[in-house]
Design an enzyme around this catalytic site. Structure first.
Site, short mmCIF file in Angstrom:
data_model
loop_
_atom_site.label_atom_id
_atom_site.label_comp_id
_atom_site.label_asym_id
_atom_site.label_seq_id
_atom_site.Cartn_x
_atom_site.Cartn_y
_atom_site.Cartn_z
CB SER A 1 -0.93 0.02 1.21
OG SER A 1 -0.20 0.03 2.43
CE LYS B 1 -6.76 -0.34 3.99
NZ LYS B 1 -6.97 -0.93 5.33
CG HIS C 1 -4.16 -1.59 0.49
ND1 HIS C 1 -4.65 -0.32 0.76
CD2 HIS C 1 -3.50 -1.99 1.59
CE1 HIS C 1 -4.28 0.04 1.97
NE2 HIS C 1 -3.58 -0.95 2.50
#
Length: 411
Positions: free
Chosen positions: A193, A252, A221
């Site tokens: 990330s 996320k 991610h």
């Protein structure tokens, strides 16, 4: 008699070190407003408000304000109330938890999924438990793995080997040096990330096959954002069936909260039965599980959000490159601008917020190595041309100011 320890003084010393190094982290209080994200209100110390654009959030696709998700959460709240009432073993398993795990297992093409309160806990609990299931386990960990993976591996009590980042030759060397009959696990990420580079999934799976190792892939991610249905980079590359354990987050791209692993039925059953981080933790509230399940289901059917997300990331990187800024571009959605000094990074972050209403937190050591301090921008489908124009203009002004006024900037 020795003087007693002055605990307050030691706390002052520890905090002063962070301030002196420019690494002290400041919480910026904001109020997100439904249907207005990425715009929010910043609450100032005097009680006044500032309109800001959030450029460092992990709600990558804006699912935190998606009506389909919110409706599911409202329905679950009205039906089940606020909390789960217990651990998964003691009254904390509901139809919402089971539905979410079924959605996640389907997303990754696995027999089963197992929910945790965060992806950090999922990594820590799973990786620290595996040596109990496979005595003598040797874990091979990429040197840039997330702190949660490092912590789980550190605590598991088994042997560990650290291979240089994405260095397949070094990984092979380490695997070949160990007992061929010892159980082995390779732990790595699909997208790292901080730099936004990709892990070589296929090649690592090849090595795992050759040396008889299990594979553990962190897709935190990438889930929701890559692959035809949002299953991550492994889905995009047709490799999900080759990975033994996949870790993901619900906080996320899915816009809610929580973490999970997806694996075989027996693997999830064993982790469920042995991991203290699962056994002794109150389960996610049903309203959160319902919202996450709705988000996962929605993103399976809406690839256009992923396409728009990638487009916005490409546009932002192209425009920042046009200014000559030192960005890292590995082709993912992560947009890091390297500043290289913690004090300068914090100053630039403060100026963006105070003078331009652009909120991006500085990223400093130990999250990234010293000398690579950065601003990490996270564009999304809801960051449109107006928001990108404002950011590019502000960065152009401030970067030029920094170059011409080094002494003032450092002060």
């Amino acid at each position: 008699m020795e003087d007693p320890v002055n605990y307050t003084e030691k706390l002052d010393d520890a905090l002063t070190r962070l301030h002196d190094e420019g690494r002290y982290r400041t919480f910026i209080e904001i109020e997100r407003r439904k249907d207005h994200f990425p715009h929010a209100r910043r609450i100032l110390p005097d009680g006044s408000e500032q309109r800001v654009t959030v450029w460092c959030g992990n709600d990558y696709l804006g699912m935190g304000q998606n009506p389909f998700v919110l409706n599911a959460m409202h329905e679950a709240l009205d039906a089940a109330g606020a909390g789960s009432g217990g651990t998964r073993n003691i009254s904390g398993t509901t139809i919402h938890h089971n539905r979410l795990e079924a959605e996640l297992a389907d997303l990754h093409g696995k027999e089963r999924a197992l929910l945790f309160t965060s992806a950090y806990i999922a990594n820590d609990a799973t990786l620290s438990t595996l040596p109990k299931l496979f005595p003598g386990l040797i874990t091979y960990s990429d040197e840039l793995n997330h702190a949660s993976m490092i912590e789980g591996i550190r605590r598991n009590g088994g042997a560990k080997r650290i291979f240089r980042h994405n260095d397949l030759a070094h990984l092979r060397e380490l695997l070949a040096a160990d007992d061929p009959d010892a159980p082995k696990l390779i732990a790595f990420e699909s997208i790292y990330s901080m730099d936004g580079d990709f892990g070589p999934i296929a090649e690592i799976c090849d090595l795992a096959d050759e040396f008889g190792a299990l594979t553990y892939l962190d897709e935190v991610h990438a889930v929701g954002m890559y692959g035809p249905r949002g299953g991550g980079v492994a889905e995009r590359d047709g490799l999900m069936d080759r990975v033994d354990i996949i870790n993901g987050t619900l906080g996320k791209a899915f816009g809610v909260m929580g973490g999970y692993i997806a694996a075989s039925d027996k693997m999830c059953d064993a982790i469920r039965s042995y991991a203290p981080g699962f056994i002794f933790t109150t389960s996610l509230p049903p309203v959160v599980a319902a919202g996450a399940a709705a988000s996962v289901a929605y993103l399976k059917e809406h690839p256009e959000l992923r396409e728009q997300h990638q487009l916005q990331a490409r546009i932002l990187k192209m425009r920042l490159k046009g200014l000559g800024l030192p960005i890292i571009d590995h082709g993912s959605h992560i947009v890091p601008v390297i500043v290289g000094n913690p004090v300068h990074t914090k100053k630039l972050s403060d100026m963006l917020l105070d003078e331009h209403g652009i909120y991006v937190q500085p990223i400093n050591f130990p999250t990234v190595p010293r000398g690579t301090e950065r601003l990490r921008f996270t564009p999304s489908p809801v960051h449109g041309p107006r928001e990108i124009d404002a950011l590019v203009k502000a960065m152009d002004i401030l970067w030029s100011h920094c170059a011409l006024n080094r002494a003032e900037f450092a002060g």
